[in-house]
Design a protein around this motif. Structure first.
Motif, PDB file in Angstrom:
ATOM      1  N   ARG A 399       0.840  -1.199   0.000  1.00  0.00           N
ATOM      2  CA  ARG A 399       0.000   0.000   0.000  1.00  0.00           C
ATOM      3  C   ARG A 399       0.883   1.261   0.000  1.00  0.00           C
ATOM      4  O   ARG A 399       0.623   2.231  -0.705  1.00  0.00           O
ATOM      5  CB  ARG A 399      -0.907   0.007   1.238  1.00  0.00           C
ATOM      6  CG  ARG A 399      -1.944   1.126   1.235  1.00  0.00           C
ATOM      7  CD  ARG A 399      -2.547   1.285   2.623  1.00  0.00           C
ATOM      8  NE  ARG A 399      -3.208   0.092   3.094  1.00  0.00           N
ATOM      9  CZ  ARG A 399      -4.465  -0.258   2.800  1.00  0.00           C
ATOM     10  NH1 ARG A 399      -5.176   0.537   2.049  1.00  0.00           N
ATOM     11  NH2 ARG A 399      -4.984  -1.351   3.266  1.00  0.00           N
ATOM     12  N   ASN A 403       0.956   4.009  -2.948  1.00  0.00           N
ATOM     13  CA  ASN A 403       0.613   5.416  -2.722  1.00  0.00           C
ATOM     14  C   ASN A 403       1.714   6.332  -3.231  1.00  0.00           C
ATOM     15  O   ASN A 403       1.436   7.346  -3.886  1.00  0.00           O
ATOM     16  CB  ASN A 403       0.393   5.682  -1.227  1.00  0.00           C
ATOM     17  CG  ASN A 403      -0.923   5.099  -0.749  1.00  0.00           C
ATOM     18  OD1 ASN A 403      -1.685   4.560  -1.543  1.00  0.00           O
ATOM     19  ND2 ASN A 403      -1.188   5.182   0.542  1.00  0.00           N
ATOM     20  N   ASN A 407       1.301   8.793  -6.584  1.00  0.00           N
ATOM     21  CA  ASN A 407       1.529  10.237  -6.459  1.00  0.00           C
ATOM     22  C   ASN A 407       2.572  10.693  -7.469  1.00  0.00           C
ATOM     23  O   ASN A 407       2.385  11.696  -8.157  1.00  0.00           O
ATOM     24  CB  ASN A 407       2.035  10.575  -5.050  1.00  0.00           C
ATOM     25  CG  ASN A 407       0.887  10.777  -4.069  1.00  0.00           C
ATOM     26  OD1 ASN A 407      -0.271  10.804  -4.475  1.00  0.00           O
ATOM     27  ND2 ASN A 407       1.208  10.889  -2.793  1.00  0.00           N
ATOM     28  N   GLY A 471      -3.386   9.600   1.104  1.00  0.00           N
ATOM     29  CA  GLY A 471      -2.328   8.655   0.708  1.00  0.00           C
ATOM     30  C   GLY A 471      -1.078   8.777   1.560  1.00  0.00           C
ATOM     31  O   GLY A 471      -0.546   7.776   2.069  1.00  0.00           O
TER      32      GLY A 471
END
Ligand code: ADP
Length: 521
Positions: A399, A403, A407, A471
């Protein structure tokens, strides 16, 4: 009535009462012990006084006041020699003769030539004249001693006896020789304990009267002192009572005395500080949440209104419904993310830790991003060192990488580059995600890990493709949970680099705390 009882119980249980009680008890015991010791000393001194007086009298008797004659014609008799015109001598002899007894070695009282009677005073008779056998036995013992030690003084016998009124007397008995040193005689002198007894009794009474007064005064003093010592505690309690959730900014003023109470105040104030911080965070969080939820809800309502009142054709109706569904998706996305984050931060989300090949995980995630990166015209590369493992939760680590990568791709324009790297550094493992994107201005950097924070200019009314601003909050939490430290370097227009260092090959089984690990440079 019940209130009074409760007040009394509270008073008795109170520290002030207990301190005073312990102090008073100790004080009382000390006083009684001191008084007892003093009384015992006084009693010894007084009886020693009586003893000394009798020794003095004995010295006077031996010094020449008493002469015993054994005369073949006149018989045996005692005579007292002193100057009757001299008041001192008269007093001494009269004093001696108050309680005295002179007997021969067989216990028979000899006559007093001057008094024309037996050599025994009425005072002595009142105490009880010694039995002849007793006297004889004593004399035998003294004679034996005198024969064995001709030059040693004879040890007198001491006796305490009571008269008919029960008053105590001290009797000193010893042996004297007659003037021609023919026969030994028994001479007993006595003195009353009455005087010393009275002094002792009076002193005891005075002590008995003074001790309770002293204890009461001491207890009062103890009560006042304990009250004074504890009054700051009440001040602290009052100050603490004023502090509530609505005025958590209040602090208990320090007394600057550096004592235990000041330490307590300091600890208490620090606790309030922490409470205030988490209250502020909670408030901010609920404000943010309600704000974030309001936007899609308003949008959904708008779409439904369109469907209900404006849509005429099936297509218009379907379009409104489709838009509403997209907003509902965003809503549930926010709710899901928030739930997960709050579970994570409150420690409810248990990490499934296992030895993890970080390079392998990063490789897999990077591969998933190749197609979107290509579509966005971005070159995505990975430099993965071997044997970079850590003890971690695979799902969470994935995760985190997702993230960071999403981004990087989202905020890098076409033609840019995104590089992912995993490398060992000084016994630790470092994950790097860097891009040549638009970067983050220094004034925004400190906020990027906050929940719902999006750098202004990325759109205030977020479209579905824009992030939730959650995030990096996840990234910070996951890094912290794995004892990692996050570093960010960014230059606007040039790019951003996230570096996460996991110490000593990963995390141990500690639960994460609430403060995210991050450093912004
Ligand atoms: P979001 O879901 O909006 O991406 P994040 O918490 O992940 O929220 O990021 C917070 C904000 O930080 C983003 O809205 C963006 O403005 C900024 N940001 C994050 N990563 C980058 C990056 N690689 N380049 C530029 N800005 C970034």
């Amino acid at each position: 009535m019940a209130g009074k009882k409760r007040d009394l119980r509270r008073l008795v249980r109170g520290l002030r009462f207990r301190l005073t009680a312990v102090y008073s008890l100790f004080f009382a015991l000390l006083l009684i012990a001191v008084a007892g010791y003093f009384r015992a000393r006084l009693s010894t001194t007084l009886s020693d006084g009586v003893k000394d007086g009798l020794n003095d009298e004995w010295a006077a008797v031996k010094g020449g006041f008493l002469r015993i004659w054994v005369d073949p014609i006149k018989g045996t008799y005692a005579d007292w020699y002193y100057d009757k015109d001299d008041p001192d001598e008269t007093t001494v002899v009269l004093d001696i003769k108050k309680i005295y007894l002179i007997a021969d070695q067989y216990g028979h009282v000899i006559p007093d030539i001057m008094a024309q009677g037996p050599s025994v005073s009425t005072g002595y008779q009142d105490i009880g004249i010694d039995k002849p056998a007793e006297i004889h036995e004593r004399m035998e013992r003294m004679l034996e001693f005198a024969r064995a030690h001709p030059n040693a003084p004879i040890t007198p016998s001491w006796d305490v006896r009571r008269n008919s009124d029960g008053k105590p007397f001290l009797i000193r008995a010893a042996m004297v020789w007659d003037q021609q040193h023919k026969e030994p005689f028994y001479v007993a002198l006595g003195d009353s304990f009455q005087e010393s007894d009275r002094t002792l009794r009076e002193t005891t009474w005075r002590l008995a009267a003074a001790i309770p007064v002293a204890i009461i005064l001491g207890s009062l003093l103890g009560w006042v002192m304990a009250g004074r010592a504890l009054s700051p505690v009440h001040d602290v309690a009052r100050a603490a009572q004023r502090i509530s959730s609505s005025n958590l900014s209040l602090r208990i003023p320090s007394r600057n005395s550096g004592d235990e109470l000041d330490y307590l105040i300091l600890t208490f104030n620090r606790m309030i500080e922490r409470l205030e911080a988490s209250f502020r965070q909670m408030k901010q969080f609920s404000t943010d949440v309600s704000h974030e939820l309001r936007t899609p809800i308003t949008a959904i309502r708008g779409q439904i209104e369109v469907a209900l009142f404006t849509a005429k054709t099936t297509d218009q109706y379907r379009e409104a419904m489709f838009n509403a569904m997209q907003d509902i998706d965003r809503l549930s996305q926010i709710v899901r993310a928030l739930l997960l984050l709050s579970q994570a931060e409150s420690g409810q989300l248990a990490l499934q830790r296992a030895p993890l090949d970080l390079s392998g995980v990063v490789e897999e995630v990077t591969e998933q991003f190749q197609i979107p990166a290509e579509a966005a015209g971005i070159a995505l590369t990975a430099e993965l060192a071997e044997r970079c493992t850590l003890e971690g939760d695979r799902v969470q680590i994935e995760r985190m990488i997702t993230n960071l990568l999403s981004n990087a791709i989202k905020f890098t324009p076409a033609g840019g580059r995104v590089r992912v790297a995993v490398q060992p550094v000084e016994g630790a493992v470092e994950l790097i995600v860097e891009d040549t994107g638009r970067g983050i201005a220094p004034e925004f950097l400190p906020h990027i890990f906050d929940r719902f924070y999006r750098v202004p200019g990325t759109g205030t009314a977020p479209a579905p493709e824009q992030g939730l601003g959650l995030g990096l909050s996840f990234v910070a939490w996951i890094a912290k949970a794995h004892h990692g430290v996050v570093n960010v370097d960014s230059a606007p227009g040039k790019g951003t680099r996230f570096r996460i260092r996991f110490p000593d090959g990963g995390a141990t089984a500690h639960p994460p705390d609430q403060t995210p690990a991050r450093a912004v440079s």
